[in-house]
Design a protein around this motif. Structure first.
Motif, PDB file in Angstrom:
ATOM      1  N   UNK A  49      56.336 -22.478  15.251  1.00 40.71           N
ATOM      2  CA  UNK A  49      56.633 -21.663  13.893  1.00 40.71           C
ATOM      3  C   UNK A  49      56.082 -20.356  14.139  1.00 40.71           C
ATOM      4  N   UNK A  50      56.695 -19.714  15.116  1.00 44.41           N
ATOM      5  CA  UNK A  50      56.097 -18.249  15.658  1.00 44.41           C
ATOM      6  C   UNK A  50      57.186 -17.055  15.394  1.00 44.41           C
ATOM      7  N   UNK A  51      58.250 -17.156  14.721  1.00 44.23           N
ATOM      8  CA  UNK A  51      59.396 -16.325  14.710  1.00 44.23           C
ATOM      9  C   UNK A  51      58.950 -15.276  13.741  1.00 44.23           C
ATOM     10  N   UNK A  52      59.433 -14.070  13.487  1.00 43.11           N
ATOM     11  CA  UNK A  52      58.968 -13.158  12.583  1.00 43.11           C
ATOM     12  C   UNK A  52      59.098 -13.631  11.089  1.00 43.11           C
ATOM     13  N   UNK A  53      59.931 -14.488  10.860  1.00 41.04           N
ATOM     14  CA  UNK A  53      60.197 -14.955   9.568  1.00 41.04           C
ATOM     15  C   UNK A  53      59.398 -16.187   9.386  1.00 41.04           C
ATOM     16  N   UNK A  54      58.351 -16.557  10.211  1.00 40.97           N
ATOM     17  CA  UNK A  54      57.517 -17.615  10.007  1.00 40.97           C
ATOM     18  C   UNK A  54      58.308 -19.116  10.338  1.00 40.97           C
ATOM     19  N   UNK A  55      59.528 -18.959  10.732  1.00 40.71           N
ATOM     20  CA  UNK A  55      60.172 -20.135  11.164  1.00 40.71           C
ATOM     21  C   UNK A  55      60.340 -20.368  12.809  1.00 40.71           C
ATOM     22  N   UNK A  76      56.904 -29.209  33.854  1.00 39.07           N
ATOM     23  CA  UNK A  76      55.608 -28.481  33.427  1.00 39.07           C
ATOM     24  C   UNK A  76      56.109 -27.291  32.702  1.00 39.07           C
ATOM     25  N   UNK A  77      55.573 -27.170  31.359  1.00 36.32           N
ATOM     26  CA  UNK A  77      56.170 -26.152  30.554  1.00 36.32           C
ATOM     27  C   UNK A  77      55.162 -25.354  30.334  1.00 36.32           C
ATOM     28  N   UNK A  78      55.390 -24.120  30.397  1.00 31.43           N
ATOM     29  CA  UNK A  78      54.610 -22.933  29.927  1.00 31.43           C
ATOM     30  C   UNK A  78      55.121 -22.271  28.688  1.00 31.43           C
ATOM     31  N   UNK A  79      54.658 -22.508  27.505  1.00 29.64           N
ATOM     32  CA  UNK A  79      55.183 -21.989  26.254  1.00 29.64           C
ATOM     33  C   UNK A  79      54.479 -20.415  26.191  1.00 29.64           C
ATOM     34  N   UNK A  80      55.327 -19.384  25.772  1.00 31.04           N
ATOM     35  CA  UNK A  80      55.052 -18.168  25.495  1.00 31.04           C
ATOM     36  C   UNK A  80      55.599 -17.590  24.198  1.00 31.04           C
ATOM     37  N   UNK A  81      55.131 -16.829  23.373  1.00 36.45           N
ATOM     38  CA  UNK A  81      55.498 -15.978  22.536  1.00 36.45           C
ATOM     39  C   UNK A  81      55.022 -14.625  22.497  1.00 36.45           C
ATOM     40  N   UNK A  82      55.740 -13.703  23.212  1.00 36.62           N
ATOM     41  CA  UNK A  82      55.157 -12.270  23.336  1.00 36.62           C
ATOM     42  C   UNK A  82      54.832 -11.671  22.333  1.00 36.62           C
ATOM     43  N   UNK A  83      55.171 -11.776  21.209  1.00 42.22           N
ATOM     44  CA  UNK A  83      54.979 -10.906  20.020  1.00 42.22           C
ATOM     45  C   UNK A  83      53.715 -11.266  19.110  1.00 42.22           C
ATOM     46  N   UNK A  84      53.683 -12.627  19.091  1.00 46.18           N
ATOM     47  CA  UNK A  84      52.520 -12.928  18.401  1.00 46.18           C
ATOM     48  C   UNK A  84      51.381 -13.018  19.435  1.00 46.18           C
ATOM     49  N   UNK A  85      51.701 -13.410  20.827  1.00 45.96           N
ATOM     50  CA  UNK A  85      50.332 -12.920  22.017  1.00 45.96           C
ATOM     51  C   UNK A  85      50.104 -11.514  21.868  1.00 45.96           C
ATOM     52  N   UNK A 135      51.852  -9.993  29.017  1.00 45.82           N
ATOM     53  CA  UNK A 135      51.221 -11.430  29.050  1.00 45.82           C
ATOM     54  C   UNK A 135      52.297 -12.614  29.533  1.00 45.82           C
ATOM     55  N   UNK A 136      53.484 -12.435  29.470  1.00 49.55           N
ATOM     56  CA  UNK A 136      54.486 -13.488  29.708  1.00 49.55           C
ATOM     57  C   UNK A 136      54.348 -13.494  31.321  1.00 49.55           C
ATOM     58  N   UNK A 137      54.385 -12.092  32.005  1.00 49.93           N
ATOM     59  CA  UNK A 137      54.449 -11.887  33.496  1.00 49.93           C
ATOM     60  C   UNK A 137      53.332 -12.543  33.889  1.00 49.93           C
ATOM     61  N   UNK A 138      52.176 -12.394  33.316  1.00 53.69           N
ATOM     62  CA  UNK A 138      50.914 -12.852  33.910  1.00 53.69           C
ATOM     63  C   UNK A 138      50.868 -14.363  33.719  1.00 53.69           C
ATOM     64  N   UNK A 139      51.558 -15.013  32.893  1.00 55.82           N
ATOM     65  CA  UNK A 139      51.743 -16.409  32.826  1.00 55.82           C
ATOM     66  C   UNK A 139      52.530 -16.930  34.093  1.00 55.82           C
ATOM     67  N   UNK A 149      54.094 -14.349   9.379  1.00 53.58           N
ATOM     68  CA  UNK A 149      55.358 -13.619   9.542  1.00 53.58           C
ATOM     69  C   UNK A 149      55.006 -12.184  10.080  1.00 53.58           C
ATOM     70  N   UNK A 150      55.914 -11.503  10.333  1.00 52.07           N
ATOM     71  CA  UNK A 150      55.921 -10.008  10.856  1.00 52.07           C
ATOM     72  C   UNK A 150      57.046  -9.288  10.551  1.00 52.07           C
ATOM     73  N   UNK A 151      57.134  -7.977  10.301  1.00 53.12           N
ATOM     74  CA  UNK A 151      58.264  -7.307  10.056  1.00 53.12           C
ATOM     75  C   UNK A 151      59.289  -7.351  11.245  1.00 53.12           C
TER      76      UNK A 151
END
Ligand code: SF4
Length: 163
Positions: free
Chosen positions: A30-36, A51-60, A106-110, A66-68
């Motif tokens: 639940x990392x979207x801007x609207x908290x969903x 093998x899965x590498x999850x990233x959320x660039x904005x929260x990272x 950060x995503x590129x580093x991952x 939530x965020x605007x």
């Protein structure tokens, strides 16, 4: 110079990939801007056995949940990376370009750290969109900031809507 691949070629690359970077919201985070979240059964199915590498660039980048909502102004992700466009809070115009660039880094580093060759990213996000993204109040054809950086690094990208 990066190669533009067909959807079939990119799907084949996903099937063969051992390590896949994925927008975290597609995995149910639940990392979207609207908290969903935007948990996706087709995405989960396509990732079985990998093998899965999850990233959320904005929260990272520390933008919080939530965020605007943010949109790009003046161009798509490539233009932001080239310094010709910005990422701003849609409602207020506050500049978030530095955070969006940092999240993409950060995503590129991952990608480099975990040997990622293929990414599955959430469509239409100003960070993760790979065919459409929000620019100047509308959804336009083009990539968000993270998708643009990963594409320029040679990562093969599929959107959740292509699975
Ligand atoms: S689309 Fe990308 S930036 Fe937006 S919540 Fe999902 S992972 Fe985070």
């Amino acid at each position: 110079m990066t190669t533009e691949r067909t959807r079939e070629e990119r799907l084949a690359a996903l099937r063969e990939a051992r390590v896949v970077l994925v927008s975290a919201c597609l995995l149910g985070e639940a990392c979207r801007y609207d908290g969903k979240s935007k948990g996706s059964t087709p995405v989960m199915r396509a990732l079985e056995g990998k093998e899965v590498v999850p990233v959320c660039p904005e929260t990272g980048a520390g933008l919080g949940i939530p965020r605007p909502a943010v949109e790009l102004r003046g161009g798509t992700g490539e233009a932001v990376l080239a310094g010709r466009a910005r990422a701003v809070v849609a409602a207020t115009g506050e500049d978030r370009t530095a955070e969006f660039r940092y999240g993409a880094e950060l995503a590129l580093e991952a990608v480099r750290r975990f040997g990622v060759t293929v990414a599955v990213l959430k469509e239409r996000s100003p960070s993760c969109g790979s065919h459409g993204t929000h620019v100047d109040g509308a959804v336009v054809q083009g990539r968000g900031v993270t998708a643009a950086l990963l594409h320029s690094a040679g990562v093969i990208i599929l959107s959740d809507e292509e699975l």
